[in-house]
Scaffold this motif. Structure first.
Motif, PDB file in Angstrom:
ATOM      1  N   GLY A 150       0.813  -1.213   0.000  1.00 50.39           N
ATOM      2  CA  GLY A 150       0.000   0.000   0.000  1.00 50.39           C
ATOM      3  C   GLY A 150       0.844   1.259   0.000  1.00 50.39           C
ATOM      4  N   PHE A 151       1.872   1.303   0.847  1.00 54.20           N
ATOM      5  CA  PHE A 151       2.751   2.478   0.873  1.00 54.20           C
ATOM      6  C   PHE A 151       3.507   2.633  -0.442  1.00 54.20           C
ATOM      7  N   VAL A 195       2.535   1.584  -3.512  1.00 55.50           N
ATOM      8  CA  VAL A 195       1.606   2.013  -4.558  1.00 55.50           C
ATOM      9  C   VAL A 195       1.232   3.479  -4.362  1.00 55.50           C
ATOM     10  N   TYR A 196       1.004   3.883  -3.123  1.00 52.30           N
ATOM     11  CA  TYR A 196       0.672   5.280  -2.852  1.00 52.30           C
ATOM     12  C   TYR A 196       1.802   6.204  -3.323  1.00 52.30           C
ATOM     13  N   GLY A 197       3.027   5.839  -3.022  1.00 58.33           N
ATOM     14  CA  GLY A 197       4.159   6.655  -3.434  1.00 58.33           C
ATOM     15  C   GLY A 197       4.312   6.726  -4.940  1.00 58.33           C
ATOM     16  N   LEU A 205       1.912   6.248  -7.256  1.00 58.88           N
ATOM     17  CA  LEU A 205       0.791   6.910  -7.922  1.00 58.88           C
ATOM     18  C   LEU A 205       0.753   8.416  -7.676  1.00 58.88           C
ATOM     19  N   THR A 206       1.117   8.842  -6.490  1.00 58.67           N
ATOM     20  CA  THR A 206       1.021  10.262  -6.162  1.00 58.67           C
ATOM     21  C   THR A 206       2.349  11.000  -6.308  1.00 58.67           C
ATOM     22  N   LYS A 207       3.432  10.284  -6.541  1.00 58.30           N
ATOM     23  CA  LYS A 207       4.785  10.851  -6.596  1.00 58.30           C
ATOM     24  C   LYS A 207       5.143  11.574  -5.291  1.00 58.30           C
ATOM     25  N   ASN A 208       4.497  11.164  -4.216  1.00 55.73           N
ATOM     26  CA  ASN A 208       4.745  11.704  -2.889  1.00 55.73           C
ATOM     27  C   ASN A 208       5.375  10.591  -2.060  1.00 55.73           C
ATOM     28  N   TYR A 244       5.830   8.840   2.871  1.00 52.35           N
ATOM     29  CA  TYR A 244       5.609   7.658   3.703  1.00 52.35           C
ATOM     30  C   TYR A 244       6.533   6.503   3.355  1.00 52.35           C
ATOM     31  N   GLN A 245       7.602   6.789   2.645  1.00 50.69           N
ATOM     32  CA  GLN A 245       8.544   5.743   2.268  1.00 50.69           C
ATOM     33  C   GLN A 245       9.219   5.143   3.507  1.00 50.69           C
TER      34      GLN A 245
END
Length: 78
Positions: free
Chosen positions: A15-16, A18-20, A22-25, A28-29
């Motif tokens: 989840g972390f 994919v979130y990173g 998709l959002t290029k943020n 939370y790495q």
């Protein structure tokens, strides 16, 4: 119980990641690396209980390195 923890940490890591992506943020790495280290630790415990000690020791070594990196990131980041 170990299987549930393994799945939980795998889902958190995925989840972390994919979130990173998709959002290029990548804020939370750090938590992704921490959950990946915990997942490797649980995998090592599962292998140790299956009497596959050589694989368990390798997983423990990988988990220790990943958790060291996670602790280093948490302690040095502002």
């Amino acid at each position: 119980m170990l299987t549930i923890l393994h799945i939980l940490f795998a889902v958190l890591t995925f989840g972390f990641a994919v979130y990173g992506l998709l959002t290029k943020n990548f804020e939370y790495q750090n938590f992704m690396i921490l959950s990946m280290g915990m997942m490797m630790l649980v995998m090592g415990l599962k292998e140790f209980r299956r009497k596959r000690k050589w694989v368990a020791y390798l997983m423990f070594l990988a988990a220790a390195f990943i958790l060291f990196v996670a602790a280093n990131i948490f302690l040095t980041s502002p």
